[in-house]
Design a protein around this motif. Structure first.
Motif, PDB file in Angstrom:
ATOM      1  N   PRO A   1      29.560  34.205  35.026  1.00  0.00           N
ATOM      2  CA  PRO A   1      30.559  34.808  35.177  1.00  0.00           C
ATOM      3  C   PRO A   1      31.072  35.762  34.025  1.00  0.00           C
ATOM      4  CG  PRO A   1      31.548  32.693  34.922  1.00  0.00           C
ATOM      5  CD  PRO A   1      30.096  32.544  34.915  1.00  0.00           C
TER       6      PRO A   1
ATOM      7  N   ARG B   1      45.584  32.587  40.536  1.00  0.00           N
ATOM      8  CA  ARG B   1      45.201  32.616  41.978  1.00  0.00           C
ATOM      9  C   ARG B   1      45.119  33.907  42.434  1.00  0.00           C
ATOM     10  NH1 ARG B   1      44.954  27.729  44.720  1.00  0.00           N
ATOM     11  NH2 ARG B   1      45.495  28.721  46.365  1.00  0.00           N
TER      12      ARG B   1
ATOM     13  N   ARG C   1      37.578  26.429  45.310  1.00  0.00           N
ATOM     14  CA  ARG C   1      36.348  27.087  44.723  1.00  0.00           C
ATOM     15  C   ARG C   1      35.534  27.624  45.777  1.00  0.00           C
ATOM     16  NH1 ARG C   1      34.317  26.468  39.816  1.00  0.00           N
ATOM     17  NH2 ARG C   1      34.699  24.294  39.861  1.00  0.00           N
TER      18      ARG C   1
ATOM     19  N   ASP D   1      35.263  40.688  47.524  1.00  0.00           N
ATOM     20  CA  ASP D   1      34.013  40.235  47.140  1.00  0.00           C
ATOM     21  C   ASP D   1      33.147  40.571  46.036  1.00  0.00           C
ATOM     22  OD1 ASP D   1      33.731  38.422  49.133  1.00  0.00           O
ATOM     23  OD2 ASP D   1      32.132  39.383  50.314  1.00  0.00           O
TER      24      ASP D   1
ATOM     25  N   ARG E   1      36.526  29.311  48.251  1.00  0.00           N
ATOM     26  CA  ARG E   1      37.172  30.572  48.707  1.00  0.00           C
ATOM     27  C   ARG E   1      37.083  31.483  47.391  1.00  0.00           C
ATOM     28  NH1 ARG E   1      42.406  31.090  50.979  1.00  0.00           N
ATOM     29  NH2 ARG E   1      43.224  30.723  48.903  1.00  0.00           N
ATOM     30  N   SER E   2      36.772  31.189  46.261  1.00  0.00           N
ATOM     31  CA  SER E   2      36.406  31.875  45.221  1.00  0.00           C
ATOM     32  C   SER E   2      34.745  32.637  45.204  1.00  0.00           C
ATOM     33  CB  SER E   2      36.883  31.402  43.979  1.00  0.00           C
ATOM     34  OG  SER E   2      35.883  30.244  43.394  1.00  0.00           O
ATOM     35  N   LEU E   3      34.072  32.079  46.026  1.00  0.00           N
ATOM     36  CA  LEU E   3      32.884  32.397  46.056  1.00  0.00           C
ATOM     37  C   LEU E   3      32.561  33.844  46.963  1.00  0.00           C
ATOM     38  CD1 LEU E   3      30.986  28.712  46.749  1.00  0.00           C
ATOM     39  CD2 LEU E   3      31.494  30.262  44.393  1.00  0.00           C
ATOM     40  N   PRO E   4      31.654  34.711  46.566  1.00  0.00           N
ATOM     41  CA  PRO E   4      31.499  35.689  47.374  1.00  0.00           C
ATOM     42  C   PRO E   4      30.252  35.361  48.529  1.00  0.00           C
ATOM     43  CG  PRO E   4      29.942  35.623  45.375  1.00  0.00           C
ATOM     44  CD  PRO E   4      30.791  34.359  45.422  1.00  0.00           C
TER      45      PRO E   4
ATOM     46  N   ARG F   1      45.965  31.246  53.269  1.00  0.00           N
ATOM     47  CA  ARG F   1      46.315  29.916  52.607  1.00  0.00           C
ATOM     48  C   ARG F   1      46.995  30.355  51.316  1.00  0.00           C
ATOM     49  NH1 ARG F   1      46.845  24.860  53.262  1.00  0.00           N
ATOM     50  NH2 ARG F   1      46.761  24.696  51.142  1.00  0.00           N
TER      51      ARG F   1
ATOM     52  N   SER G   1      31.975  26.616  37.393  1.00  0.00           N
ATOM     53  CA  SER G   1      32.167  27.808  37.251  1.00  0.00           C
ATOM     54  C   SER G   1      31.170  28.760  36.317  1.00  0.00           C
ATOM     55  CB  SER G   1      33.363  27.791  36.338  1.00  0.00           C
ATOM     56  OG  SER G   1      34.308  26.873  36.606  1.00  0.00           O
TER      57      SER G   1
ATOM     58  N   ALA H   1      42.199  35.753  41.004  1.00  0.00           N
ATOM     59  CA  ALA H   1      40.719  35.217  41.595  1.00  0.00           C
ATOM     60  C   ALA H   1      40.572  35.268  43.063  1.00  0.00           C
ATOM     61  CB  ALA H   1      40.612  33.571  41.001  1.00  0.00           C
ATOM     62  N   THR H   2      41.540  36.206  43.594  1.00  0.00           N
ATOM     63  CA  THR H   2      41.530  36.446  45.019  1.00  0.00           C
ATOM     64  C   THR H   2      41.812  35.405  45.846  1.00  0.00           C
ATOM     65  OG1 THR H   2      39.135  36.191  45.441  1.00  0.00           O
ATOM     66  CG2 THR H   2      39.557  37.862  44.595  1.00  0.00           C
ATOM     67  N   LEU H   3      42.557  34.220  45.513  1.00  0.00           N
ATOM     68  CA  LEU H   3      42.769  33.050  46.352  1.00  0.00           C
ATOM     69  C   LEU H   3      44.030  33.361  46.847  1.00  0.00           C
ATOM     70  CD1 LEU H   3      41.708  30.031  44.251  1.00  0.00           C
ATOM     71  CD2 LEU H   3      40.605  31.279  46.156  1.00  0.00           C
ATOM     72  N   LEU H   4      45.070  34.307  46.288  1.00  0.00           N
ATOM     73  CA  LEU H   4      46.150  34.474  47.036  1.00  0.00           C
ATOM     74  C   LEU H   4      46.416  36.151  46.899  1.00  0.00           C
ATOM     75  CD1 LEU H   4      49.108  32.584  45.467  1.00  0.00           C
ATOM     76  CD2 LEU H   4      48.278  32.531  47.555  1.00  0.00           C
TER      77      LEU H   4
ATOM     78  N   ARG I   1      20.560  38.698  38.425  1.00  0.00           N
ATOM     79  CA  ARG I   1      21.276  37.987  39.365  1.00  0.00           C
ATOM     80  C   ARG I   1      20.633  37.835  40.714  1.00  0.00           C
ATOM     81  NH1 ARG I   1      26.969  37.552  38.165  1.00  0.00           N
ATOM     82  NH2 ARG I   1      27.391  38.174  36.116  1.00  0.00           N
TER      83      ARG I   1
ATOM     84  N   ARG J   1      22.843  38.162  47.245  1.00  0.00           N
ATOM     85  CA  ARG J   1      23.711  37.105  47.955  1.00  0.00           C
ATOM     86  C   ARG J   1      22.995  36.659  48.917  1.00  0.00           C
ATOM     87  NH1 ARG J   1      29.292  40.335  48.566  1.00  0.00           N
ATOM     88  NH2 ARG J   1      29.133  39.165  50.346  1.00  0.00           N
TER      89      ARG J   1
ATOM     90  N   LEU K   1      36.054  30.359  38.453  1.00  0.00           N
ATOM     91  CA  LEU K   1      37.411  29.832  38.313  1.00  0.00           C
ATOM     92  C   LEU K   1      37.419  28.305  38.111  1.00  0.00           C
ATOM     93  CD1 LEU K   1      40.628  29.968  38.893  1.00  0.00           C
ATOM     94  CD2 LEU K   1      39.667  29.607  41.401  1.00  0.00           C
ATOM     95  N   THR K   2      37.906  27.856  37.327  1.00  0.00           N
ATOM     96  CA  THR K   2      38.263  26.359  37.178  1.00  0.00           C
ATOM     97  C   THR K   2      39.791  26.170  37.301  1.00  0.00           C
ATOM     98  OG1 THR K   2      36.186  26.208  35.981  1.00  0.00           O
ATOM     99  CG2 THR K   2      37.908  24.253  35.781  1.00  0.00           C
TER     100      THR K   2
ATOM    101  N   ARG L   1      34.871  38.600  43.454  1.00  0.00           N
ATOM    102  CA  ARG L   1      34.237  37.321  43.581  1.00  0.00           C
ATOM    103  C   ARG L   1      33.058  36.861  43.034  1.00  0.00           C
ATOM    104  NH1 ARG L   1      36.140  37.297  49.171  1.00  0.00           N
ATOM    105  NH2 ARG L   1      38.376  36.825  49.034  1.00  0.00           N
ATOM    106  N   THR L   2      31.863  38.199  43.179  1.00  0.00           N
ATOM    107  CA  THR L   2      30.767  37.987  42.193  1.00  0.00           C
ATOM    108  C   THR L   2      30.672  37.791  40.688  1.00  0.00           C
ATOM    109  OG1 THR L   2      30.673  40.172  42.487  1.00  0.00           O
ATOM    110  CG2 THR L   2      29.326  39.116  44.059  1.00  0.00           C
TER     111      THR L   2
END
Lengths: 348, 298
Positions: A161, A55, B136, A80, B138-141, B297, A156, A58-61, B44, B47, A88-89, A83-84
């Motif tokens: 990715p 996490r 999911r 960001d 939050r993991s998007l740009p 979070r 994903s 994957a920038t979630l934490l 690609r 965005r 993530l699964t 994230r591009t």
């Protein structure tokens, strides 16, 4: 884009969760070097900190300390950009159960910037590739466990990715669905993607990963290829069965002499086994001729490397399913593990 | 071309050799080539803009209403029950006649209905979090507030449906707004703006609390005093002083007065302004808190 040989590079990553009474050191200083184009497995028992580590990557934490870069982008400063290029699964299907499979994918495709017909076309192709073309119009809540995992994986991959994080992708799947997930991972990596997957299944790490980091209590306790890790605990063992139980004692003598190690009788009245000592790997080939010369028929013979279960036990002092590492429960837990492995072998 | 085909072939052979169990007949093992083609990406896409991402999330909210129409049951049935109950049970006693009371009550019931509906915002958000869908997102740009703002926009559809049901029932029972169509539409618009602003309370609860049911429970505890300790059901002049003090500062009272005014064509600028200011202040204070919670979070 900064170039880097490493797809993922983590240095001293730390995440502590504080509650009123205690601090959980979920990740307690992890270093990871994941080469581009590899399958890298983070192996550890429940609660070892695998999910927390992923996490953060994957920038979630936000890490409490340390740094991590994905394809050269800092996960905090340049989130960001990370994230591009990552997919993530999570451990649980992270798609909307109320929507259909196709709607889920189209929503993500739009969020990645695909438009109109191109978005739809791409999502239909993905559904087809994952064997979900017939289910695409149904709500995800009607899917089986294996289908859910596949739609989640497809989700994903909407953006192709470069780095894919899979958090326990096969936990709870039946062997057939698990094999499908493995096949998908192999295709992705053959196509140039980097996959970082966490697992608590030693077999999975062994099957898929180019390199493995074993983590326990938030720390990396060993790192290397599956073969490296196995070597660290020994050279493996030979197991064989003789056709005539009366000649087993004689066979034990021959095996012991050829390998230069003590062979032992197994519980099975026809079976025997011996560890292969350091430096006598070449002698293994002489075992069968030596037994044949003595007129002993050997219907079964196997040479196995030590299992990762043994590796884990050696490294941590407890088996992977025994998260607390209570020494007392070691015996029964190991027995349980063996049973589970046996079951799997049968189904496969 | 030939060389790459050979490599492919070699790869496939190697993989087949490694796979320990060939899939049984009839299973959908993903075909390697189909998978490669599906994920191949020559260019690609750019965005998407903040507006486009937000609209995509609003679209998602509408799809959810389409697939789970049961969620509209509460929205449509609750106002019907409340309107009928208050009009015929208490109306005669409170205002002398049920007809007279309906004129007073209906704009208030409309306010209450829409405000109760805002609870679902927090509920669905919490459901998203517990199910992992938010991870999911939050993991998007994408523009960070898009999932939340989009969901709030989608919810305005629910508020509109609730409003239409309530007003239609009112008209059926004899409610005659002197403000005409324009007045009624303006009242509903004001309500939508206020509901959007109030929803941020519930997004915060949705992010902080652990389960969707907890969100529902706490939200009701917030809404009950806000709606009942107001001028929705009765004129507050008969209430004790302390309670009147609360009713006077309660933004819901001002909103209700404004909605009544708009519907009867006698709206004071004061109350409309008051309701709009309250909406702006709520958003300005609560939206940043929501976004902070959302970002951090764990």
């Amino acid at each position: 884009m900064p170039q880097s040989e490493l797809a993922v590079e983590a240095r001293g990553l730390v995440k502590h969760f504080k509650s009123r009474r205690s601090v959980t050191r979920a990740v307690d200083g992890i270093d990871l070097d994941v080469p581009r184009g590899a399958v890298y497995s983070v192996l550890g028992p429940n609660g070892a900190g695998k999910t927390t580590a992923v996490r953060m990557l994957a920038t979630l934490l936000r890490p409490d300390a340390g740094t991590a870069r994905v394809l050269g982008h800092d996960v905090v400063q340049d989130a960001d950009a990370v994230r591009t290029c990552v997919g993530l699964t999570g451990q649980y299907a992270s798609v909307d159960e109320d929507l259909t499979g196709l709607e889920n994918l189209v929503m993500l495709a739009r969020l990645y910037g695909f438009k109109g017909a191109r978005a739809r076309r791409r999502c239909l192709d993905l559904l087809g590739a994952f064997g979900l073309e017939d289910a695409g119009g149904r709500q995800v809540k009607t899917y089986s466990g294996g289908m859910r995992r596949r739609i989640d994986l497809a989700a994903s991959l909407v953006m192709s990715p470069e780095v894919l994080f899979l958090d326990e992708p096969t936990t709870g799947l039946d062997p057939r669905s698990r094999n499908q997930v493995w096949d998908i991972v192999r295709v992705l990596v053959a196509d140039g993607a980097t996959v970082l997957l966490t697992t608590q299944y030693l077999e999975e790490a062994d099957q898929l990963a180019d390199r493995i980091a074993v983590i326990d209590h938030g720390k990396v306790i060993a790192e290397g290829t599956a073969a490296d890790l196995k070597r660290s605990v020994g050279r493996g063992a030979v197991e064989l069965r003789v056709a005539d139980t009366a000649r087993r004692a004689e066979a034990i003598g021959i095996v012991g002499r050829v390998l230069g190690a003590d062979a032992t009788a197994a519980a099975d009245p026809y079976g025997l086994s011996a560890r292969v000592p350091e430096g006598s790997e070449h002698s293994v080939a002489q075992l069968l001729p030596a037994l044949a010369d003595a007129g002993i028929t050997v219907p079964e013979f196997s040479l196995g490397q030590p299992s990762l279960d043994e590796v884990f036990l050696t490294l941590t002092g407890h088996t992977p399913d025994d998260a607390e590492g209570a020494g007392a429960s070691r015996g029964p837990t190991t027995a349980g593990d063996d049973r589970e492995t046996d079951d799997r072998a049968e189904v496969a | 071309m030939t060389a790459s085909d050979q490599t492919d072939q070699a790869d496939r052979t190697a993989r087949t050799a490694r796979a320990d169990a060939p899939a049984p007949e009839g299973t959908a093992t993903p075909d390697d080539h189909a998978l490669r083609d599906a994920i191949a990406l020559d260019r690609r896409p750019d965005r998407p803009s903040a507006v486009s991402s937000t609209l995509t999330f609003a679209w998602r909210a509408l799809l959810k209403i389409k697939h789970v129409p049961e969620q509209l049951f509460d929205v449509t049935v609750t106002p019907v029950i409340f309107t009928l109950m208050f009009t015929y049970l208490f109306g005669g006693a409170l205002a002398g006649s049920t007809e007279a009371y309906l004129q007073y009550l209906l704009p208030g019931i409309l306010v209450q209905t829409v405000l109760f509906t805002t609870v679902y915002t927090g509920y669905t958000m919490n459901t998203d979090i517990t199910k992992g869908v938010f991870d999911r997102f939050r993991s998007l740009p994408i523009w960070r507030p898009a999932p939340i703002v989009g969901a709030l926009l989608g919810d305005t559809v629910r508020y509109t449906i609730a409003s239409v049901v309530t007003i239609a029932l009112g008209l059926l029972l004899g409610f005659r707004p002197d403000g005409g169509v324009v007045g009624v539409v303006l009242a509903v618009l004001l309500l939508l703006v206020f509901a959007f602003a109030l929803s941020w309370i519930f997004t915060i609860l949705g992010l902080v609390l652990r389960s969707p049911n907890a969100v529902m429970g706490v939200s009701m505890m917030v809404l009950m005093p806000l709606t009942f300790a107001s001028n929705i059901f009765v004129d507050p002049t008969t209430m004790p002083d302390v309670l009147q003090g609360f009713v006077d500062v309660n933004p819901v009272s001002h909103l209700t007065t404004a909605a009544r005014g708009l519907m009867s064509g006698t709206a004071g600028v004061d109350d409309v302004t008051w309701a709009l200011v309250a909406a702006v202040v709520l958003t300005a204070v609560l939206a940043p808190i929501t976004m902070r919670l959302y970002r951090n979070r764990s």
